[in-house]
Motif scaffolding. Structure first.
Motif, PDB file in Angstrom:
ATOM      1  N   GLU A  35       1.325   0.874  -1.578  1.00  0.00           N
ATOM      2  CA  GLU A  35       1.381   2.243  -1.071  1.00  0.00           C
ATOM      3  C   GLU A  35       1.079   2.368   0.413  1.00  0.00           C
ATOM      4  OE1 GLU A  35       0.386   5.573  -3.884  1.00  0.00           O
ATOM      5  OE2 GLU A  35      -0.863   3.996  -4.757  1.00  0.00           O
ATOM      6  N   VAL A  36       0.651   1.297   1.063  1.00  0.00           N
ATOM      7  CA  VAL A  36       0.375   1.383   2.501  1.00  0.00           C
ATOM      8  C   VAL A  36       1.344   0.540   3.324  1.00  0.00           C
ATOM      9  CG1 VAL A  36      -2.074   1.891   2.233  1.00  0.00           C
ATOM     10  CG2 VAL A  36      -1.336  -0.489   2.357  1.00  0.00           C
ATOM     11  N   LYS A  37       2.418   0.058   2.703  1.00  0.00           N
ATOM     12  CA  LYS A  37       3.319  -0.834   3.427  1.00  0.00           C
ATOM     13  C   LYS A  37       4.309  -0.096   4.327  1.00  0.00           C
ATOM     14  CE  LYS A  37       6.741  -1.394  -0.286  1.00  0.00           C
ATOM     15  NZ  LYS A  37       7.404  -2.377  -1.148  1.00  0.00           N
ATOM     16  N   ARG A  38       4.445   1.227   4.137  1.00  0.00           N
ATOM     17  CA  ARG A  38       5.331   1.981   5.028  1.00  0.00           C
ATOM     18  C   ARG A  38       4.717   2.098   6.422  1.00  0.00           C
ATOM     19  NH1 ARG A  38       8.957   5.754   2.653  1.00  0.00           N
ATOM     20  NH2 ARG A  38       8.486   7.202   4.327  1.00  0.00           N
ATOM     21  N   PRO A  39       5.532   2.140   7.477  1.00  0.00           N
ATOM     22  CA  PRO A  39       4.998   2.370   8.823  1.00  0.00           C
ATOM     23  C   PRO A  39       4.165   3.658   8.848  1.00  0.00           C
ATOM     24  CG  PRO A  39       7.296   1.733   8.933  1.00  0.00           C
ATOM     25  CD  PRO A  39       6.991   1.934   7.478  1.00  0.00           C
ATOM     26  N   GLY A  40       3.020   3.609   9.462  1.00  0.00           N
ATOM     27  CA  GLY A  40       2.124   4.762   9.499  1.00  0.00           C
ATOM     28  C   GLY A  40       1.080   4.749   8.412  1.00  0.00           C
ATOM     29  N   GLY A  41       1.141   3.776   7.478  1.00  0.00           N
ATOM     30  CA  GLY A  41       0.136   3.680   6.429  1.00  0.00           C
ATOM     31  C   GLY A  41      -1.202   3.223   6.990  1.00  0.00           C
ATOM     32  N   PHE A  42      -2.293   3.825   6.501  1.00  0.00           N
ATOM     33  CA  PHE A  42      -3.621   3.418   6.966  1.00  0.00           C
ATOM     34  C   PHE A  42      -4.643   3.585   5.859  1.00  0.00           C
ATOM     35  CE2 PHE A  42      -3.465   7.923   7.830  1.00  0.00           C
ATOM     36  CZ  PHE A  42      -4.757   8.385   7.652  1.00  0.00           C
TER      37      PHE A  42
END
Length: 204
Positions: free
Chosen positions: A92-99
């Protein structure tokens, strides 16, 4: 996951959130007290209906995970570290902008530090992050070592405007502007290496 331009959580398992319960939803006009639907959503999900179906309650928020540090590299005021995480969080955090929010296990909750995810390893179930020491919150990681335990809360997405256009690019040239520590997590690892092959291997 559906990412709306006004709310990164729209249509996710975290929606409706506490803002919908308290009448401060960024998307739905009716849960904010209006008599008519002036919906700004485009994903086909009615937040008011979801809230009613949920008994007027918000969905559970982000979980906090205890995660083991797999590797650490200290370099010139920076620390790069790789952490073992549950596969569900990694996906769930692999998209650009994930933190995620990160702190030491023995630190109080107000020491949470938001850190962009630099890369993820699907087969291993780990994420990598780079942090710049700037103050009392980030200085807690100055003596970070392999085998330490960190508390990681997430996943979070920042609803990056224009992200859908970036992801739609295939074999195209793109100009991506980023500054300082935001350079590496600005795009996913594979796309970043395509555009910036000169990045030192120790940071990827």
């Amino acid at each position: 996951m559906i990412i709306n331009g006004l709310c990164a959580d729209y249509g996710s398992r975290f929606c409706p959130c506490i803002l919908a319960v308290t009448g401060g939803c960024a998307v739905c006009s009716q849960v904010n007290g209006k008599d008519f639907c002036d919906c700004k959503a485009s994903g086909g999900i009615c937040i008011k209906q979801e809230l009613l179906r949920n008994g007027g309650k918000a969905n559970p928020g982000r979980l906090t995970y205890e995660c083991e540090v797999m590797s650490v590299i200290h370099y010139d005021g920076l620390v790069f570290f790789r952490v073992k995480v549950p596969l569900s969080l990694e996906r769930e955090v692999k998209r650009p902008g994930g933190f995620v929010f990160v702190r030491r296990k023995d630190a109080a909750s107000w020491y949470d530090v938001p850190i962009s995810v630099q890369f993820e390893e699907m087969m291993v179930g780990s994420i990598g992050m780079t942090l710049l020491f700037r103050g009392v919150k980030t200085n807690q990681f100055k003596d970070l070592a392999e085998g330490d335990t960190l508390l990681i809360r997430g996943p979070f997405n920042n609803g990056l405007l224009g992200l859908q256009h970036l992801e739609a690019q295939q074999s195209s040239r793109c100009l991506i502007l980023a500054k300082g520590i935001g350079l590496l997590p600005s795009v996913s690892r594979r796309k970043f290496l395509t555009f910036h092959p000169e990045v030192p291997a120790r940071f990827v």
